[in-house]
Design a protein around this motif. Sequence first.
Motif, PDB file in Angstrom:
ATOM      1  N   ALA A  47       0.828  -1.208   0.000  1.00 19.11           N
ATOM      2  CA  ALA A  47       0.000   0.000   0.000  1.00 19.11           C
ATOM      3  C   ALA A  47       0.861   1.256   0.000  1.00 19.11           C
ATOM      4  O   ALA A  47       0.567   2.233  -0.704  1.00 19.11           O
ATOM      5  CB  ALA A  47      -0.933  -0.013   1.209  1.00 19.11           C
ATOM      6  N   ALA A  48       1.957   1.211   0.765  1.00 19.32           N
ATOM      7  CA  ALA A  48       2.856   2.366   0.810  1.00 19.32           C
ATOM      8  C   ALA A  48       3.554   2.574  -0.527  1.00 19.32           C
ATOM      9  O   ALA A  48       3.697   3.706  -1.008  1.00 19.32           O
ATOM     10  CB  ALA A  48       3.881   2.177   1.933  1.00 19.32           C
ATOM     11  N   GLU A  49       3.985   1.485  -1.143  1.00 18.76           N
ATOM     12  CA  GLU A  49       4.689   1.578  -2.423  1.00 18.76           C
ATOM     13  C   GLU A  49       3.786   2.157  -3.512  1.00 18.76           C
ATOM     14  O   GLU A  49       4.224   2.939  -4.361  1.00 18.76           O
ATOM     15  CB  GLU A  49       5.197   0.198  -2.838  1.00 18.76           C
ATOM     16  N   LEU A  50       2.497   1.793  -3.445  1.00 12.81           N
ATOM     17  CA  LEU A  50       1.552   2.272  -4.457  1.00 12.81           C
ATOM     18  C   LEU A  50       0.887   3.594  -4.065  1.00 12.81           C
ATOM     19  O   LEU A  50       0.075   4.122  -4.823  1.00 12.81           O
ATOM     20  CB  LEU A  50       0.463   1.217  -4.693  1.00 12.81           C
ATOM     21  N   SER A  51       1.233   4.120  -2.867  1.00 18.12           N
ATOM     22  CA  SER A  51       0.581   5.336  -2.347  1.00 18.12           C
ATOM     23  C   SER A  51      -0.936   5.178  -2.355  1.00 18.12           C
ATOM     24  O   SER A  51      -1.684   6.062  -2.772  1.00 18.12           O
ATOM     25  CB  SER A  51       0.995   6.566  -3.162  1.00 18.12           C
ATOM     26  N   PHE A  52      -1.367   4.023  -1.890  1.00 20.04           N
ATOM     27  CA  PHE A  52      -2.788   3.698  -1.903  1.00 20.04           C
ATOM     28  C   PHE A  52      -3.546   4.538  -0.880  1.00 20.04           C
ATOM     29  O   PHE A  52      -3.175   4.593   0.295  1.00 20.04           O
ATOM     30  CB  PHE A  52      -2.980   2.206  -1.598  1.00 20.04           C
ATOM     31  N   GLN A  53      -4.610   5.212  -1.309  1.00 19.19           N
ATOM     32  CA  GLN A  53      -5.483   5.986  -0.439  1.00 19.19           C
ATOM     33  C   GLN A  53      -6.864   5.342  -0.451  1.00 19.19           C
ATOM     34  O   GLN A  53      -7.604   5.497  -1.425  1.00 19.19           O
ATOM     35  CB  GLN A  53      -5.582   7.441  -0.925  1.00 19.19           C
ATOM     36  N   PRO A  54      -7.221   4.597   0.601  1.00 18.50           N
ATOM     37  CA  PRO A  54      -8.509   3.903   0.584  1.00 18.50           C
ATOM     38  C   PRO A  54      -9.672   4.870   0.579  1.00 18.50           C
ATOM     39  O   PRO A  54      -9.629   5.917   1.221  1.00 18.50           O
ATOM     40  CB  PRO A  54      -8.490   3.079   1.877  1.00 18.50           C
ATOM     41  N   ASN A  55     -10.683   4.535  -0.180  1.00 21.80           N
ATOM     42  CA  ASN A  55     -11.899   5.327  -0.211  1.00 21.80           C
ATOM     43  C   ASN A  55     -12.641   5.161   1.107  1.00 21.80           C
ATOM     44  O   ASN A  55     -12.925   4.051   1.540  1.00 21.80           O
ATOM     45  CB  ASN A  55     -12.782   4.850  -1.366  1.00 21.80           C
ATOM     46  N   ALA A  56     -12.957   6.288   1.754  1.00 17.73           N
ATOM     47  CA  ALA A  56     -13.546   6.237   3.091  1.00 17.73           C
ATOM     48  C   ALA A  56     -14.885   5.514   3.086  1.00 17.73           C
ATOM     49  O   ALA A  56     -15.191   4.738   3.989  1.00 17.73           O
ATOM     50  CB  ALA A  56     -13.722   7.648   3.642  1.00 17.73           C
ATOM     51  N   LEU A  57     -15.709   5.766   2.067  1.00 18.02           N
ATOM     52  CA  LEU A  57     -17.015   5.113   2.015  1.00 18.02           C
ATOM     53  C   LEU A  57     -16.865   3.618   1.822  1.00 18.02           C
ATOM     54  O   LEU A  57     -17.511   2.816   2.503  1.00 18.02           O
ATOM     55  CB  LEU A  57     -17.851   5.718   0.892  1.00 18.02           C
ATOM     56  N   ALA A  58     -15.959   3.230   0.908  1.00 15.16           N
ATOM     57  CA  ALA A  58     -15.760   1.803   0.677  1.00 15.16           C
ATOM     58  C   ALA A  58     -15.220   1.120   1.923  1.00 15.16           C
ATOM     59  O   ALA A  58     -15.644   0.025   2.291  1.00 15.16           O
ATOM     60  CB  ALA A  58     -14.790   1.604  -0.493  1.00 15.16           C
ATOM     61  N   ARG A  59     -14.292   1.793   2.614  1.00 17.35           N
ATOM     62  CA  ARG A  59     -13.735   1.209   3.831  1.00 17.35           C
ATOM     63  C   ARG A  59     -14.826   1.051   4.888  1.00 17.35           C
ATOM     64  O   ARG A  59     -14.865   0.075   5.632  1.00 17.35           O
ATOM     65  CB  ARG A  59     -12.612   2.109   4.347  1.00 17.35           C
ATOM     66  N   GLY A  60     -15.738   2.035   4.940  1.00 15.27           N
ATOM     67  CA  GLY A  60     -16.821   1.945   5.902  1.00 15.27           C
ATOM     68  C   GLY A  60     -17.745   0.781   5.599  1.00 15.27           C
ATOM     69  O   GLY A  60     -18.206   0.091   6.499  1.00 15.27           O
ATOM     70  N   LEU A  61     -18.024   0.566   4.322  1.00 13.72           N
ATOM     71  CA  LEU A  61     -18.887  -0.550   3.955  1.00 13.72           C
ATOM     72  C   LEU A  61     -18.250  -1.887   4.299  1.00 13.72           C
ATOM     73  O   LEU A  61     -18.918  -2.821   4.722  1.00 13.72           O
ATOM     74  CB  LEU A  61     -19.201  -0.483   2.455  1.00 13.72           C
TER      75      LEU A  61
END
Length: 341
Positions: A47-61
Motif C-alpha cells: 500500500a505504501a509503495e503504491l501510495s494507496f489511499q482507501p476510499n472512506a465510504l468503501a472502507r466503511g462498507l
Amino acid sequence: MGRKPSQNVTLSDVARLAGVSVATASKALNARAQVAPATRQRVLQAAAELSFQPNALARGLISGRTRTIGLLTDELAGRFSIPILLGAENALGNEQMSVLLCDARGDAIRRQHYIRTLLARQVDGFIIVGDSNDVRPSLTPDIPVPVVYVYGESTDPSDLSVLADDEGGARLAIEHLVALRRRRIGHITGPQSYRAARDRVVGLRKVLAEHGLPLAGHEPLYGEWSQRWGRHAARTLIATDPTVDAIFCGNDQIAAGVTETLHDLGRRVPDDVAVVGYDNWEVISADCRPPLTTVDLNLQHLGATAVTHLFAALDGRRPSGVIRQPCRLVVRESTGPAAHP
C-alpha cells in the motif's frame, strides 16, 4: 520511493502486489485480527509503495463503520463547550476518526433535525455535550448507535454520563483555605437553581463540618454568575460578618467582583481576606488583581474521557451510570503562601 497518489490505484492493485486476496488485503488494512503479522506487513508495504489511499465510504462498507462521530452541543459559543469539544476532537483525531459538529442552540426541533442528519451520514456514535453540568433529558431512544453524555447527566441511568466533580472541586478549595489557617470562610455563588452551585455548597459544608468551622455569614449567598453580583454580595457578607478572612466564590467572575469590593473596603487580598474562584477561566483568573486561585474543571480532559468511553461502547462494552471526573486546584496570589505549622 513510492508513487504519487493516484485515483487509479485500487485495493485489487495492493492485493496483487502483496500476493494476497482482496479480502485479505482489506482485513490487513483495517487491522483485523485474522491476518498474520507477516502478511499484514506485506500488505502495508504494498500500500505504501503504491501510495494507496482507501476510499472512506468503501472502507466503511467493508468494516461496518465510517470512523465518524457526531458531536451535538447546545452551546457552541459558551466557554464550557469549546474546551470539551477540543478535548474530544483531539482524542478522536489521535484515532484517525472524523468529527461532525452540530450546535442545536438549545432548540429541541433543531436538535432532532441534527440527530437525523448525523444518522443519515452513518456516524458510528454520538457525544452529547451539555452546557451546565446538570441533568438533561435522555436522547438515546432516538439514536440507534452508542451515545455518551458529557458535562450533562442523562435522565436515564442506563446511559453513560461524564461530569465534572463539583462537590470534589469545592472540597479542594475549602481544604486549601483551611490549610492556610483561614477560619471564617464565606461563600458567594450563582443561582441556587444550578445543580453545580448546590453541589459545591455540599462540598463546602462537609469540609467545614469536618474541621468544626462555621460558615461565615451563616448561609451561602446565591445570586448571579457575574462580577456585579460579586461586588454587591461581598459588601453584604462583610457587613454581616466583618471577621471574614476567606471567601470561596462560585465562579471566577464573582471572585473578580469580590476582590474589587474588598479593595474598595480597604481589605487586602490575600493578607486580610483570601479569595478562591472556580472554573479557571484564564481571561479573568490570570488577569485578576491579584491573580485568582481557582478550581479547574479539566474540561479538555472531560471531552477526552467521553471519547474513551465511546470507544469502549463501539467495541461492545456498554457502561452506564455517572462518572465524576476530579477537578484540580490552581494556586495563585489571591490566597497567598500556605501557612507553616
